[in-house]
Design an enzyme around this catalytic site. Structure first.
Site, PDB file in Angstrom:
ATOM      1  CD  GLN A   1      -2.779   0.986   2.540  1.00 39.34           C
ATOM      2  OE1 GLN A   1      -3.618   0.100   2.570  1.00 39.34           O
ATOM      3  NE2 GLN A   1      -2.628   1.844   3.522  1.00 39.34           N
TER       4      GLN A   1
ATOM      5  CB  SER B   1      -0.475   9.195   7.023  1.00 38.38           C
ATOM      6  OG  SER B   1       0.505   8.849   7.954  1.00 38.38           O
TER       7      SER B   1
ATOM      8  NE  ARG C   1      22.641  -4.111  40.073  1.00 37.52           N
ATOM      9  CZ  ARG C   1      23.898  -4.345  39.716  1.00 37.52           C
ATOM     10  NH1 ARG C   1      24.368  -5.578  39.688  1.00 37.52           N
ATOM     11  NH2 ARG C   1      24.680  -3.348  39.378  1.00 37.52           N
TER      12      ARG C   1
ATOM     13  CD  GLN D   1      13.812  -0.417  40.052  1.00 34.34           C
ATOM     14  OE1 GLN D   1      14.309   0.703  40.030  1.00 34.34           O
ATOM     15  NE2 GLN D   1      14.242  -1.376  39.264  1.00 34.34           N
TER      16      GLN D   1
ATOM     17  N   GLY E   1      22.651  -0.512  34.323  1.00 36.05           N
ATOM     18  CA  GLY E   1      23.633  -0.714  33.255  1.00 36.05           C
ATOM     19  C   GLY E   1      23.410  -2.008  32.492  1.00 36.05           C
TER      20      GLY E   1
ATOM     21  CD  GLU F   1      -1.295  -2.568   9.585  1.00 39.49           C
ATOM     22  OE1 GLU F   1      -2.257  -1.872   9.204  1.00 39.49           O
ATOM     23  OE2 GLU F   1      -0.804  -3.480   8.906  1.00 39.49           O
TER      24      GLU F   1
HETATM   25  C1  LIG Z   1      -2.957 -14.094  14.458  1.00 32.59           C
HETATM   26  C2  LIG Z   1      -2.255 -13.587  13.271  1.00 32.59           C
HETATM   27  C3  LIG Z   1      -1.747 -12.258  13.555  1.00 32.59           C
HETATM   28  C4  LIG Z   1      -1.280 -11.639  12.321  1.00 32.59           C
HETATM   29  C5  LIG Z   1      -0.820 -10.280  12.601  1.00 32.59           C
HETATM   30  C6  LIG Z   1      -0.063  -9.791  11.472  1.00 32.59           C
HETATM   31  C7  LIG Z   1       0.673  -8.592  11.849  1.00 32.59           C
HETATM   32  C8  LIG Z   1       1.668  -8.315  10.854  1.00 32.59           C
HETATM   33  C9  LIG Z   1       2.433  -7.144  11.304  1.00 32.59           C
HETATM   34  C10 LIG Z   1       3.521  -6.930  10.386  1.00 32.59           C
HETATM   35  C11 LIG Z   1       4.185  -5.657  10.607  1.00 32.59           C
HETATM   36  C12 LIG Z   1       3.973  -4.575   9.898  1.00 32.59           C
HETATM   37  C13 LIG Z   1       3.020  -4.504   8.790  1.00 32.59           C
HETATM   38  C14 LIG Z   1       2.676  -3.130   8.478  1.00 32.59           C
HETATM   39  C15 LIG Z   1       1.806  -2.899   7.531  1.00 32.59           C
HETATM   40  C16 LIG Z   1       1.371  -1.543   7.204  1.00 32.59           C
HETATM   41  O1  LIG Z   1       1.799  -0.586   7.763  1.00 32.59           O
HETATM   42  S1  LIG Z   1       0.215  -1.438   5.987  1.00 32.59           S
HETATM   43  C17 LIG Z   1      -0.059   0.253   5.717  1.00 32.59           C
HETATM   44  C18 LIG Z   1      -0.811   0.861   6.839  1.00 32.59           C
HETATM   45  N1  LIG Z   1      -1.201   2.195   6.492  1.00 32.59           N
HETATM   46  C19 LIG Z   1      -1.968   2.914   7.251  1.00 32.59           C
HETATM   47  O2  LIG Z   1      -2.367   2.512   8.327  1.00 32.59           O
HETATM   48  C20 LIG Z   1      -2.393   4.239   6.693  1.00 32.59           C
HETATM   49  C21 LIG Z   1      -3.111   5.090   7.686  1.00 32.59           C
HETATM   50  N2  LIG Z   1      -4.077   5.926   7.009  1.00 32.59           N
HETATM   51  C22 LIG Z   1      -5.393   5.610   6.962  1.00 32.59           C
HETATM   52  O3  LIG Z   1      -5.829   4.613   7.512  1.00 32.59           O
HETATM   53  C23 LIG Z   1      -6.294   6.542   6.221  1.00 32.59           C
HETATM   54  O4  LIG Z   1      -5.764   7.138   5.148  1.00 32.59           O
HETATM   55  C24 LIG Z   1      -6.912   7.599   7.173  1.00 32.59           C
HETATM   56  C25 LIG Z   1      -7.901   6.867   8.048  1.00 32.59           C
HETATM   57  C26 LIG Z   1      -5.886   8.304   8.036  1.00 32.59           C
HETATM   58  C27 LIG Z   1      -7.634   8.694   6.376  1.00 32.59           C
HETATM   59  O5  LIG Z   1      -8.355   8.102   5.361  1.00 32.59           O
HETATM   60  P1  LIG Z   1      -9.377   8.908   4.420  1.00 32.59           P
HETATM   61  O6  LIG Z   1      -9.978   8.004   3.430  1.00 32.59           O
HETATM   62  O7  LIG Z   1      -8.694  10.119   3.932  1.00 32.59           O
HETATM   63  O8  LIG Z   1     -10.433   9.131   5.478  1.00 32.59           O
HETATM   64  P2  LIG Z   1     -11.120  10.350   6.123  1.00 32.59           P
HETATM   65  O9  LIG Z   1     -11.564  11.317   5.096  1.00 32.59           O
HETATM   66  O10 LIG Z   1     -10.309  10.837   7.261  1.00 32.59           O
HETATM   67  O11 LIG Z   1     -12.323   9.532   6.606  1.00 32.59           O
HETATM   68  C28 LIG Z   1     -13.421   9.166   5.787  1.00 32.59           C
HETATM   69  C29 LIG Z   1     -14.362   8.324   6.605  1.00 32.59           C
HETATM   70  O12 LIG Z   1     -13.853   7.004   6.649  1.00 32.59           O
HETATM   71  C30 LIG Z   1     -13.718   6.569   7.995  1.00 32.59           C
HETATM   72  N3  LIG Z   1     -12.609   5.618   8.045  1.00 32.59           N
HETATM   73  C31 LIG Z   1     -11.333   5.872   7.839  1.00 32.59           C
HETATM   74  N4  LIG Z   1     -10.618   4.738   7.966  1.00 32.59           N
HETATM   75  C32 LIG Z   1     -11.491   3.765   8.217  1.00 32.59           C
HETATM   76  C33 LIG Z   1     -11.373   2.363   8.442  1.00 32.59           C
HETATM   77  N5  LIG Z   1     -10.191   1.758   8.441  1.00 32.59           N
HETATM   78  N6  LIG Z   1     -12.484   1.661   8.667  1.00 32.59           N
HETATM   79  C34 LIG Z   1     -13.691   2.254   8.713  1.00 32.59           C
HETATM   80  N7  LIG Z   1     -13.878   3.583   8.504  1.00 32.59           N
HETATM   81  C35 LIG Z   1     -12.784   4.318   8.272  1.00 32.59           C
HETATM   82  C36 LIG Z   1     -13.486   7.825   8.752  1.00 32.59           C
HETATM   83  O13 LIG Z   1     -13.795   7.664  10.100  1.00 32.59           O
HETATM   84  C37 LIG Z   1     -14.418   8.775   8.052  1.00 32.59           C
HETATM   85  O14 LIG Z   1     -15.719   8.517   8.516  1.00 32.59           O
HETATM   86  P3  LIG Z   1     -16.802   9.679   8.537  1.00 32.59           P
HETATM   87  O15 LIG Z   1     -17.988   9.036   9.159  1.00 32.59           O
HETATM   88  O16 LIG Z   1     -17.001  10.103   7.131  1.00 32.59           O
HETATM   89  O17 LIG Z   1     -16.229  10.776   9.378  1.00 32.59           O
HETATM   90  C1  LIG Z   2       8.698  -1.431   9.938  1.00 30.25           C
HETATM   91  C2  LIG Z   2       7.630  -0.954   8.990  1.00 30.25           C
HETATM   92  C3  LIG Z   2       6.889  -1.882   8.306  1.00 30.25           C
HETATM   93  C4  LIG Z   2       5.934  -1.466   7.372  1.00 30.25           C
HETATM   94  N1  LIG Z   2       5.248  -2.392   6.652  1.00 30.25           N
HETATM   95  C5  LIG Z   2       4.373  -1.993   5.693  1.00 30.25           C
HETATM   96  C6  LIG Z   2       3.703  -2.935   4.878  1.00 30.25           C
HETATM   97  O1  LIG Z   2       3.869  -4.155   5.025  1.00 30.25           O
HETATM   98  N2  LIG Z   2       2.894  -2.470   3.904  1.00 30.25           N
HETATM   99  C7  LIG Z   2       2.679  -1.143   3.698  1.00 30.25           C
HETATM  100  O2  LIG Z   2       1.929  -0.796   2.800  1.00 30.25           O
HETATM  101  N3  LIG Z   2       3.279  -0.227   4.483  1.00 30.25           N
HETATM  102  C8  LIG Z   2       4.114  -0.613   5.471  1.00 30.25           C
HETATM  103  N4  LIG Z   2       4.732   0.317   6.262  1.00 30.25           N
HETATM  104  C9  LIG Z   2       4.472   1.739   6.050  1.00 30.25           C
HETATM  105  C10 LIG Z   2       3.653   2.358   7.170  1.00 30.25           C
HETATM  106  O3  LIG Z   2       2.333   1.913   7.138  1.00 30.25           O
HETATM  107  C11 LIG Z   2       3.717   3.868   7.088  1.00 30.25           C
HETATM  108  O4  LIG Z   2       5.053   4.264   7.294  1.00 30.25           O
HETATM  109  C12 LIG Z   2       2.790   4.490   8.103  1.00 30.25           C
HETATM  110  O5  LIG Z   2       1.453   4.305   7.741  1.00 30.25           O
HETATM  111  C13 LIG Z   2       3.079   5.984   8.342  1.00 30.25           C
HETATM  112  O6  LIG Z   2       2.986   6.682   7.170  1.00 30.25           O
HETATM  113  P1  LIG Z   2       4.131   7.681   6.667  1.00 30.25           P
HETATM  114  O7  LIG Z   2       5.398   6.911   6.655  1.00 30.25           O
HETATM  115  O8  LIG Z   2       3.616   8.248   5.426  1.00 30.25           O
HETATM  116  O9  LIG Z   2       4.226   8.774   7.780  1.00 30.25           O
HETATM  117  P2  LIG Z   2       3.869  10.314   7.591  1.00 30.25           P
HETATM  118  O10 LIG Z   2       2.398  10.425   7.418  1.00 30.25           O
HETATM  119  O11 LIG Z   2       4.720  10.925   6.570  1.00 30.25           O
HETATM  120  O12 LIG Z   2       4.243  10.834   9.030  1.00 30.25           O
HETATM  121  C14 LIG Z   2       5.300  11.747   9.310  1.00 30.25           C
HETATM  122  C15 LIG Z   2       4.866  12.676  10.457  1.00 30.25           C
HETATM  123  O13 LIG Z   2       3.775  13.466  10.020  1.00 30.25           O
HETATM  124  C16 LIG Z   2       2.718  13.422  10.942  1.00 30.25           C
HETATM  125  N5  LIG Z   2       1.438  13.547  10.219  1.00 30.25           N
HETATM  126  C17 LIG Z   2       1.099  12.973   9.040  1.00 30.25           C
HETATM  127  N6  LIG Z   2      -0.165  13.303   8.705  1.00 30.25           N
HETATM  128  C18 LIG Z   2      -0.637  14.081   9.682  1.00 30.25           C
HETATM  129  C19 LIG Z   2      -1.886  14.734   9.915  1.00 30.25           C
HETATM  130  N7  LIG Z   2      -2.920  14.607   9.068  1.00 30.25           N
HETATM  131  N8  LIG Z   2      -2.026  15.463  11.031  1.00 30.25           N
HETATM  132  C20 LIG Z   2      -1.016  15.574  11.910  1.00 30.25           C
HETATM  133  N9  LIG Z   2       0.190  14.973  11.749  1.00 30.25           N
HETATM  134  C21 LIG Z   2       0.369  14.236  10.648  1.00 30.25           C
HETATM  135  C22 LIG Z   2       2.860  12.084  11.635  1.00 30.25           C
HETATM  136  O14 LIG Z   2       2.273  12.107  12.937  1.00 30.25           O
HETATM  137  C23 LIG Z   2       4.370  11.923  11.695  1.00 30.25           C
HETATM  138  O15 LIG Z   2       4.830  12.576  12.850  1.00 30.25           O
HETATM  139  C24 LIG Z   2       5.680  -0.091   7.201  1.00 30.25           C
HETATM  140  C25 LIG Z   2       6.424   0.846   7.942  1.00 30.25           C
HETATM  141  C26 LIG Z   2       7.383   0.433   8.821  1.00 30.25           C
HETATM  142  C27 LIG Z   2       8.174   1.446   9.588  1.00 30.25           C
END
Ligand SMILES: CCCCCCCCCC/C=C\C/C=C/C(=O)SCCNC(=O)CCNC(=O)[C@H](O)C(C)(C)COP(=O)(O)OP(=O)(O)OC[C@H]1O[C@@H](n2cnc3c(N)ncnc32)[C@H](O)[C@@H]1OP(=O)(O)O
Ligand SMILES: Cc1cc2nc3c(=O)[nH]c(=O)nc-3n(C[C@H](O)[C@H](O)[C@H](O)COP(=O)(O)OP(=O)(O)OC[C@H]3O[C@@H](n4cnc5c(N)ncnc54)[C@H](O)[C@@H]3O)c2cc1C
Length: 664
Positions: A137, A144, A310, A330, A401, A424
């Site tokens: 993604q 973000s 300790r 502590q 340490g 996430e």
């Molecule tokens: C037992 C097995 C265990 C397995 C575990 C596996 C674990 C593996 C771990 C491995 C390690 C690392 C993996 C890492 C992976 C990643 O990082 S993947 C990438 C992750 N990226 C993010 O998380 C991005 C974050 N950003 C967002 O989620 C969205 O862009 C954000 C929500 C910030 C904004 O989105 P917009 O579309 O612009 O939304 P917005 O306009 O603010 O909202 C519109 C509307 O939608 C609602 N909303 C937003 N998100 C969600 C959602 N996820 N679900 C439901 N609804 C959602 C929001 O509240 C708004 O609602 P409204 O009513 O209109 O106000």
């Molecule tokens: C170890 C690791 C594993 C990952 N694995 C995956 C994966 O498997 N798949 C995948 O797709 N992605 C993965 N990612 C990516 C990860 O999901 C993103 O790095 C994460 O969602 C944060 O987004 P960014 O890097 O764009 O941070 P940015 O959004 O650029 O954040 C930078 C700074 O800006 C601030 N900021 C950003 N937006 C706002 C706002 N609207 N208001 C106020 N402050 C804001 C944040 O708080 C932060 O301090 C991984 C990342 C790491 C570090």
């Protein structure tokens, strides 16, 4: 011969039934037995050894990860482990690997966003690991802001295919785990374009590498993004980069549960909310909350056991010095973290229930609880991971340490854990989502729409805005209803105050941006209330075992009152409590620490961690810390020779320079 146990005396002091507490921690007797068996299986297998990994080069560490993943898969097949047992096994192997993303995100993305035909086609291959997938993604330029992604998937009606393309450098996929060197496939998030129209971000299943030669397919550039924080740690993972140069995939590889593209290229939005495209993140955020309790428990277990071994200062008449765990400072640093580990465990259990409930509702096309599931998973993921990351570092300091030695296990745990605050969903970005949800709930208060679920307390805003805390003595703070009301009143008052301030802005978005630091505080207050209330709810259950419930009550009070002490400013400024009542809470907290003290070692034993999983000399079960530290030091490669490599080239010339100088 009985095994040596430096903690034997501490263990004798416990005032509760340890076996029953282990079951409470595991969630059920069945979970306890399963996890105990699988943990021992991993601990006794030499392939899963991990004590040397911080010494490995990146390449060797990565190969070791591949070897462990292959061995784990073989054990899973040979022993016919269930999916649940297999997940446990992988987590006890305790080395971040591509398998986390394959099982944790690739498969859930297909399950959650794919149609039944797509399930039938892809899931059997994925379950057998005939294909290995990741979750692609994030891009170089956007993480973000998912709606800001730039990769395009343009439909070509002539060929019934999508053309995947990375139009800019910033559109390169960047970060996906397992992408760099392993994955054969990915769920790729890209902007869907049909007939020249942009329909926003959707998921597509894309093959990246050949299944015979593992070479990237034509048009695909893929590789690892480079070393990450710390030695060992997350460097076992091949976080990757990916670019597409007009790569073609068939139309049926777009995940089509949420929206469809017809053969003619018509975009059809079903009645499923578009936010379901974000569903995999909701699922993983939920798992991260339970994982936070595990990581926190691990750090706390190490720091608690070491603090009992300790000793510093206070020897009288040649007797032993004081165990550092007996210092009140502590205790005031350690016991709230111990209480938080239990609190996060129970809120994690509840969140799993909430997630299962919302999933069942979604299957029946009931989307009503989705906003709350999003707010709870986002908020609790953010809150629990931030606390845990800070707590691991605090536990390192609690170990003095020796906590800084790699073999304390804490540096590596810290390095592996901290990206959880970013992946996430960045923790601040997620709290702002919670704040939006809360402000929306407040704005609807007068409309007759009754808040439900975790915001139900807002329905009692009228009372909570003017109620007075009745605490007169320290022990009054032990009443669950008093604690709960204080947390509810603080959360609702902070929310309403922010909503009022927002109302002063002519443009609500400008107001939201301007007030965002306050809104983050509001979201935290709400999340803390959820954790406190779920801990209190847990205590309503029938909990068997001598003294077990009593210990949990003590921990619950420690959890709540330490938060109250830490955020006293909020509670007093909103008029929920008086400064004197705050002082009484602190007095009660001190009394509670004294009650935790004799049970501390048994409370961490209840986590049932093997020495292998803990990976810490300071935290080992028998507490034989000094002998193990001494033995371990000699295993360092620097001690392979008495005189170090480089002596002749670099040290000796310096050491001998006075002879040359003297001769001059
Ligand atoms: C037992 C097995 C265990 C397995 C575990 C596996 C674990 C593996 C771990 C491995 C390690 C690392 C993996 C890492 C992976 C990643 O990082 S993947 C990438 C992750 N990226 C993010 O998380 C991005 C974050 N950003 C967002 O989620 C969205 O862009 C954000 C929500 C910030 C904004 O989105 P917009 O579309 O612009 O939304 P917005 O306009 O603010 O909202 C519109 C509307 O939608 C609602 N909303 C937003 N998100 C969600 C959602 N996820 N679900 C439901 N609804 C959602 C929001 O509240 C708004 O609602 P409204 O009513 O209109 O106000
Ligand atoms: C170890 C690791 C594993 C990952 N694995 C995956 C994966 O498997 N798949 C995948 O797709 N992605 C993965 N990612 C990516 C990860 O999901 C993103 O790095 C994460 O969602 C944060 O987004 P960014 O890097 O764009 O941070 P940015 O959004 O650029 O954040 C930078 C700074 O800006 C601030 N900021 C950003 N937006 C706002 C706002 N609207 N208001 C106020 N402050 C804001 C944040 O708080 C932060 O301090 C991984 C990342 C790491 C570090």
């Amino acid at each position: 011969m009985e095994a040596l146990d430096y903690h034997a005396e501490e263990r004798r002091k416990a005032e509760f039934n340890l076996d029953e507490m282990k079951i409470v921690w595991a969630g059920s007797r069945r979970n306890y037995e399963l996890s105990d068996r699988v943990a021992r299986l991993v601990a006794s297998d030499p392939v899963f050894r991990k004590d040397n990994r911080t010494m490995l080069t990146r390449k060797d560490l990565f190969k070791d990860t591949l070897r462990k993943a292959a061995h784990a898969w073989k054990r899973i097949i040979d022993l016919r482990l269930s999916e649940e047992e297999a997940n446990m096994l992988r987590s006890y192997v305790d080395q971040p690997a591509f398998t986390d993303l394959h099982w944790g995100m690739f498969i859930p993305a297909i399950k959650g966003q794919g149609t039944s035909e797509q399930h039938e086609k892809w899931l059997p291959m994925a379950y057998k690991m005939q294909i290995i997938g990741c979750y692609a993604q994030t891009e170089l330029g956007h993480g973000s802001n998912v709606q800001g992604l730039e990769t395009t998937a343009t439909f070509d009606p002539q060929t019934d295919e999508f053309d995947l393309h990375s139009p800019t450098l910033t559109s390169s996929k960047w970060w996906p785990g397992g992408l760099g060197k392993v994955s054969t496939h990915a769920v790729v998030y890209a902007r869907l374009i049909t007939g020249g129209q942009d329909h926003g971000v959707h998921g597509f299943i894309v093959q990246l590498r050949g299944l015979d030669d593992h070479l990237p397919l034509p048009g695909i550039t893929v590789g690892d993004i480079g070393m990450k924080f710390g030695s060992g740690a997350y460097n076992s993972m091949d976080n990757g980069l990916l670019r597409f140069d007009h790569v073609r995939i068939p139309r049926n590889q777009m995940l089509m549960r949420v929206s469809q593209v017809t053969r003619e290229g018509k975009f059809v939005q079903s009645d499923v909310p578009r936010q379901l495209v974000y569903g995999t993140m909701v699922y993983v955020r939920q798992t991260i909350v339970s994982d936070a309790s595990c990581a926190l428990a691990r750090a706390v277990c190490i720091a608690t056991r070491y603090s009992a071994v300790r000793r510093q200062f206070g020897s009288q008449n040649g007797g032993p010095e004081i165990q550092v765990i007996d210092y009140k400072t502590q205790q005031s640093r350690l016991f709230p973290l111990l209480a938080s580990a239990y609190a996060f465990r129970f809120v994690g259990e509840w969140l799993k229930w909430l997630y299962t409930d919302v999933t069942q509702r979604l299957q029946a096309n009931d989307f009503s609880t989705l906003p709350e599931a999003h707010a709870c998973t986002a908020g609790l993921k953010s809150m629990t991971t931030s606390v845990t990351a800070d707590a691991i570092e605090e536990c390192r300091k609690l170990c003095g340490g020796h906590g800084y030695l790699s073999n304390s296990g804490l540096p590596e745990l810290f390095a592996v854990y901290i990206p959880t605050c970013t992946y996430e969903g960045d923790n601040v970005v997620l709290l702002l989502q919670v704040a939006r949800f809360l402000m929306k709930t407040v704005s609807q208060l007068g409309s007759g729409k009754k808040p439900v679920g975790t915001t139900a307390y807002m329905g009692r805003a009228e009372h909570l805005m003017q109620c007075r805390c009745e605490v007169e003595m320290a022990q009054d703070w032990l009443k669950p209803s008093t604690i709960l009301e204080a947390f509810e009143a603080r959360a609702v008052r902070m929310s309403i105050a922010c909503a009022k301030s927002l109302g002063k802005f002519s443009n609500p978005e400008d107001g939201f941006a301007e007030l965002s630091p306050d809104l983050v505080e509001v979201a935290i207050a709400h999340c803390q209330l959820i954790v406190v209330s779920k801990f209190l709810e847990k205590l309503q259950q029938d909990i068997p075992g001598k003294g077990v419930k009593r210990q949990l009550e003590i921990l619950c009070n420690v959890y709540a009152l330490h938060l109250l002490h830490k955020h006293l400013g909020d509670f007093v400024a909103t008029g929920c409590i008086t400064p004197n009542q705050g002082a009484l809470a602190n007095e009660q907290l001190r009394l509670l620490y004294a009650q935790v003290r004799p049970n501390a070692i048994a409370l961490v034993d209840a986590f049932n961690y093997t020495d292998h999983y803990l990976g810490s000399i300071l935290g080992c079960y028998d507490g034989n810390v000094y002998q193990k530290l001494y033995q371990e030091a000699w295993k360092d490669p620097l001690n392979d020779t008495v005189v170090p490599d480089g002596y002749l080239e670099y040290l000796r010339p310096i050491l001998k320079q006075h002879i040359r100088t003297a001769r001059l």
